[in-house]
Design a protein around this motif. Sequence first.
Motif, PDB file in Angstrom:
ATOM      1  N   ASN A 185       0.847  -1.207   0.000  1.00 56.36           N
ATOM      2  CA  ASN A 185       0.000   0.000   0.000  1.00 56.36           C
ATOM      3  C   ASN A 185       0.874   1.246   0.000  1.00 56.36           C
ATOM      4  OD1 ASN A 185      -1.401  -2.281   1.230  1.00 56.36           O
ATOM      5  ND2 ASN A 185      -3.096  -0.868   1.557  1.00 56.36           N
ATOM      6  N   TRP A 186       1.873   1.258   0.874  1.00 58.41           N
ATOM      7  CA  TRP A 186       2.781   2.399   1.004  1.00 58.41           C
ATOM      8  C   TRP A 186       3.558   2.628  -0.284  1.00 58.41           C
ATOM      9  CZ3 TRP A 186       4.160   6.584   3.610  1.00 58.41           C
ATOM     10  CH2 TRP A 186       5.452   7.081   3.471  1.00 58.41           C
ATOM     11  N   LEU A 187       4.080   1.554  -0.871  1.00 58.07           N
ATOM     12  CA  LEU A 187       4.884   1.692  -2.084  1.00 58.07           C
ATOM     13  C   LEU A 187       4.045   2.235  -3.242  1.00 58.07           C
ATOM     14  CD1 LEU A 187       7.008  -1.597  -1.890  1.00 58.07           C
ATOM     15  CD2 LEU A 187       7.750   0.740  -1.381  1.00 58.07           C
ATOM     16  N   THR A 188       2.821   1.730  -3.389  1.00 53.97           N
ATOM     17  CA  THR A 188       1.968   2.256  -4.460  1.00 53.97           C
ATOM     18  C   THR A 188       1.608   3.718  -4.200  1.00 53.97           C
ATOM     19  OG1 THR A 188       0.001   1.369  -3.328  1.00 53.97           O
ATOM     20  CG2 THR A 188       0.993   0.018  -5.061  1.00 53.97           C
ATOM     21  N   GLY A 189       1.448   4.083  -2.927  1.00 50.70           N
ATOM     22  CA  GLY A 189       1.178   5.480  -2.598  1.00 50.70           C
ATOM     23  C   GLY A 189       2.334   6.392  -2.944  1.00 50.70           C
ATOM     24  N   VAL A 190       3.566   5.935  -2.692  1.00 54.13           N
ATOM     25  CA  VAL A 190       4.749   6.726  -3.040  1.00 54.13           C
ATOM     26  C   VAL A 190       4.835   6.913  -4.550  1.00 54.13           C
ATOM     27  CG1 VAL A 190       7.267   6.744  -3.023  1.00 54.13           C
ATOM     28  CG2 VAL A 190       6.020   6.058  -0.967  1.00 54.13           C
ATOM     29  N   VAL A 191       4.559   5.843  -5.302  1.00 54.31           N
ATOM     30  CA  VAL A 191       4.557   5.952  -6.770  1.00 54.31           C
ATOM     31  C   VAL A 191       3.500   6.948  -7.230  1.00 54.31           C
ATOM     32  CG1 VAL A 191       4.131   4.696  -8.913  1.00 54.31           C
ATOM     33  CG2 VAL A 191       5.498   3.639  -7.113  1.00 54.31           C
ATOM     34  N   LEU A 192       2.317   6.900  -6.628  1.00 53.24           N
ATOM     35  CA  LEU A 192       1.244   7.835  -6.997  1.00 53.24           C
ATOM     36  C   LEU A 192       1.611   9.277  -6.672  1.00 53.24           C
ATOM     37  CD1 LEU A 192      -1.888   5.764  -5.924  1.00 53.24           C
ATOM     38  CD2 LEU A 192      -1.359   6.564  -8.235  1.00 53.24           C
ATOM     39  N   LEU A 193       2.345   9.491  -5.578  1.00 56.55           N
ATOM     40  CA  LEU A 193       2.819  10.842  -5.266  1.00 56.55           C
ATOM     41  C   LEU A 193       3.761  11.340  -6.358  1.00 56.55           C
ATOM     42  CD1 LEU A 193       3.138  13.304  -3.419  1.00 56.55           C
ATOM     43  CD2 LEU A 193       4.970  12.067  -2.232  1.00 56.55           C
ATOM     44  N   GLY A 194       4.679  10.475  -6.791  1.00 56.43           N
ATOM     45  CA  GLY A 194       5.583  10.856  -7.882  1.00 56.43           C
ATOM     46  C   GLY A 194       4.833  11.180  -9.157  1.00 56.43           C
ATOM     47  N   MET A 195       3.801  10.396  -9.470  1.00 56.63           N
ATOM     48  CA  MET A 195       2.997  10.661 -10.661  1.00 56.63           C
ATOM     49  C   MET A 195       2.226  11.970 -10.526  1.00 56.63           C
ATOM     50  SD  MET A 195       1.446   6.923 -11.636  1.00 56.63           S
ATOM     51  CE  MET A 195       2.525   5.563 -12.114  1.00 56.63           C
ATOM     52  N   THR A 196       1.751  12.273  -9.307  1.00 57.55           N
ATOM     53  CA  THR A 196       1.041  13.530  -9.082  1.00 57.55           C
ATOM     54  C   THR A 196       1.947  14.724  -9.354  1.00 57.55           C
ATOM     55  OG1 THR A 196      -0.353  12.486  -7.399  1.00 57.55           O
ATOM     56  CG2 THR A 196      -0.219  14.885  -7.371  1.00 57.55           C
ATOM     57  N   LEU A 197       3.185  14.650  -8.881  1.00 57.79           N
ATOM     58  CA  LEU A 197       4.148  15.728  -9.135  1.00 57.79           C
ATOM     59  C   LEU A 197       4.470  15.817 -10.626  1.00 57.79           C
ATOM     60  CD1 LEU A 197       6.564  15.164  -6.115  1.00 57.79           C
ATOM     61  CD2 LEU A 197       4.791  16.904  -6.348  1.00 57.79           C
ATOM     62  N   ALA A 198       4.572  14.660 -11.282  1.00 60.35           N
ATOM     63  CA  ALA A 198       4.843  14.663 -12.725  1.00 60.35           C
ATOM     64  C   ALA A 198       3.682  15.292 -13.491  1.00 60.35           C
ATOM     65  CB  ALA A 198       5.096  13.233 -13.208  1.00 60.35           C
ATOM     66  N   MET A 199       2.459  15.037 -13.063  1.00 58.45           N
ATOM     67  CA  MET A 199       1.304  15.661 -13.710  1.00 58.45           C
ATOM     68  C   MET A 199       1.339  17.178 -13.535  1.00 58.45           C
ATOM     69  SD  MET A 199      -0.811  13.642 -15.307  1.00 58.45           S
ATOM     70  CE  MET A 199      -2.437  14.384 -15.227  1.00 58.45           C
ATOM     71  N   ALA A 200       1.683  17.629 -12.318  1.00 61.99           N
ATOM     72  CA  ALA A 200       1.754  19.068 -12.075  1.00 61.99           C
ATOM     73  C   ALA A 200       2.823  19.719 -12.944  1.00 61.99           C
ATOM     74  CB  ALA A 200       2.025  19.332 -10.601  1.00 61.99           C
ATOM     75  N   PHE A 201       3.962  19.031 -13.113  1.00 67.73           N
ATOM     76  CA  PHE A 201       5.051  19.605 -13.903  1.00 67.73           C
ATOM     77  C   PHE A 201       4.720  19.619 -15.393  1.00 67.73           C
ATOM     78  CE2 PHE A 201       8.990  18.801 -16.356  1.00 67.73           C
ATOM     79  CZ  PHE A 201       9.587  20.039 -16.168  1.00 67.73           C
ATOM     80  N   THR A 202       4.208  18.499 -15.920  1.00 67.73           N
ATOM     81  CA  THR A 202       3.921  18.452 -17.359  1.00 67.73           C
ATOM     82  C   THR A 202       2.760  19.369 -17.721  1.00 67.73           C
ATOM     83  OG1 THR A 202       2.515  16.491 -16.979  1.00 67.73           O
ATOM     84  CG2 THR A 202       4.805  16.104 -17.636  1.00 67.73           C
ATOM     85  N   GLY A 203       1.857  19.619 -16.782  1.00 66.78           N
ATOM     86  CA  GLY A 203       0.719  20.471 -17.097  1.00 66.78           C
ATOM     87  C   GLY A 203       1.079  21.934 -17.279  1.00 66.78           C
ATOM     88  N   GLN A 204       2.138  22.391 -16.601  1.00 59.39           N
ATOM     89  CA  GLN A 204       2.435  23.820 -16.664  1.00 59.39           C
ATOM     90  C   GLN A 204       2.978  24.243 -18.035  1.00 59.39           C
ATOM     91  OE1 GLN A 204       5.406  25.088 -13.870  1.00 59.39           O
ATOM     92  NE2 GLN A 204       6.720  23.318 -14.197  1.00 59.39           N
ATOM     93  N   LEU A 205       3.639  23.337 -18.770  1.00 55.00           N
ATOM     94  CA  LEU A 205       4.118  23.724 -20.105  1.00 55.00           C
ATOM     95  C   LEU A 205       2.966  23.965 -21.065  1.00 55.00           C
ATOM     96  CD1 LEU A 205       6.597  24.132 -21.994  1.00 55.00           C
ATOM     97  CD2 LEU A 205       6.279  21.753 -22.701  1.00 55.00           C
ATOM     98  N   LEU A 206       1.828  23.317 -20.818  1.00 54.02           N
ATOM     99  CA  LEU A 206       0.700  23.429 -21.735  1.00 54.02           C
ATOM    100  C   LEU A 206       0.143  24.847 -21.799  1.00 54.02           C
ATOM    101  CD1 LEU A 206      -1.190  20.098 -20.980  1.00 54.02           C
ATOM    102  CD2 LEU A 206       0.758  20.513 -22.488  1.00 54.02           C
ATOM    103  N   ARG A 207       0.491  25.690 -20.810  1.00 54.65           N
ATOM    104  CA  ARG A 207       0.058  27.102 -20.878  1.00 54.65           C
ATOM    105  C   ARG A 207       0.778  27.829 -22.014  1.00 54.65           C
ATOM    106  NH1 ARG A 207       1.364  29.001 -14.910  1.00 54.65           N
ATOM    107  NH2 ARG A 207       3.233  27.808 -15.436  1.00 54.65           N
ATOM    108  N   TRP A 208       1.984  27.362 -22.357  1.00 53.66           N
ATOM    109  CA  TRP A 208       2.766  27.896 -23.479  1.00 53.66           C
ATOM    110  C   TRP A 208       2.980  29.408 -23.374  1.00 53.66           C
ATOM    111  CZ3 TRP A 208       5.909  24.993 -25.790  1.00 53.66           C
ATOM    112  CH2 TRP A 208       6.491  25.327 -27.013  1.00 53.66           C
ATOM    113  N   ASN A 209       3.404  29.824 -22.162  1.00 52.93           N
ATOM    114  CA  ASN A 209       3.777  31.219 -21.956  1.00 52.93           C
ATOM    115  C   ASN A 209       5.208  31.288 -21.421  1.00 52.93           C
ATOM    116  OD1 ASN A 209       3.519  30.286 -19.339  1.00 52.93           O
ATOM    117  ND2 ASN A 209       1.705  31.515 -18.865  1.00 52.93           N
TER     118      ASN A 209
END
Length: 274
Positions: A126-150
């Motif tokens: 449970n803990w390991l999958t949660g840590v992976v999901l946290l990493g994916m959440t941060l990756a989503m936040a990072f990849t989303g900001q380029l889409l503003r294209w400013n």
Amino acid sequence: GTRERGQMKLLKAAWGWFDDRIGWSSTIMPIVTHPVPRVNWWYVLGSATLIAFTVQVVTGVALAFTYVPAPNAAYESLDFITNRAVFGNVVRGIHYWGSSAMVLLAFAHLAQVYLIAAFKYPREVNWLTGVVLLGMTLAMAFTGQLLRWNQDAYWAVSLMASMASRVPLVGDLLVDIIIAGQTVGGATLTRFYATHVFLIPAAMFVFVGLHLYLVIRHGVSEVPKPGRPVKKATYRQEYEELLHREGIPFWPDFAWKDVVFALVTGSLVLLVAA
């Protein structure tokens, strides 16, 4: 009188047909009402993170209907969403602020799990999958900001690429993966869009499903008590005895706390979005 009874009979018949096909009463309801220990308000953070993820998916799909992932149209399409589309500014605001809320909730949930030692036997995966999901959440936040294209998006990705280039041995490879070339351009936008909209969400759905399955399989961890360590040989028996002695149904006895916290958090996100 007679008409209302007829309608109720028809509704019961329709529900009976539906229930017989999907197995709600025999399969899903036992999961929804499974017993959990008497826990405190800190335990709402996991459900709140899941709800935040659901909101991000819904608002992301809504934005994807209008957003154009092309260098000559990305910024203009966001300008249209923000200033001219019906409720576009609210939907984009919920997606923007909801992203920050999800990151905060995910960090808070993992911190709470760590502090009460819920990562111990039998919930290590449970803990390991949660840590992976946290990493994916941060990756989503990072990849989303380029889409503003400013300018902010451009320099954020340029800074990340500069940092990645300093990684020994694989720095150049990481830069190629991040920006899809030598400079931030159209290929970078396409790569970030595909990663943000398709790749990471698909992986998150898989890990969220696995995480929820493990929570149901091993049960919600009880509130720890000083001087009572986790003993692998006897823990499962002690946990079952605890549920039998003090357990309450997840729905509705505990889930109402999830609903209240989700409504408060959602209201705050909607307020700042509006």
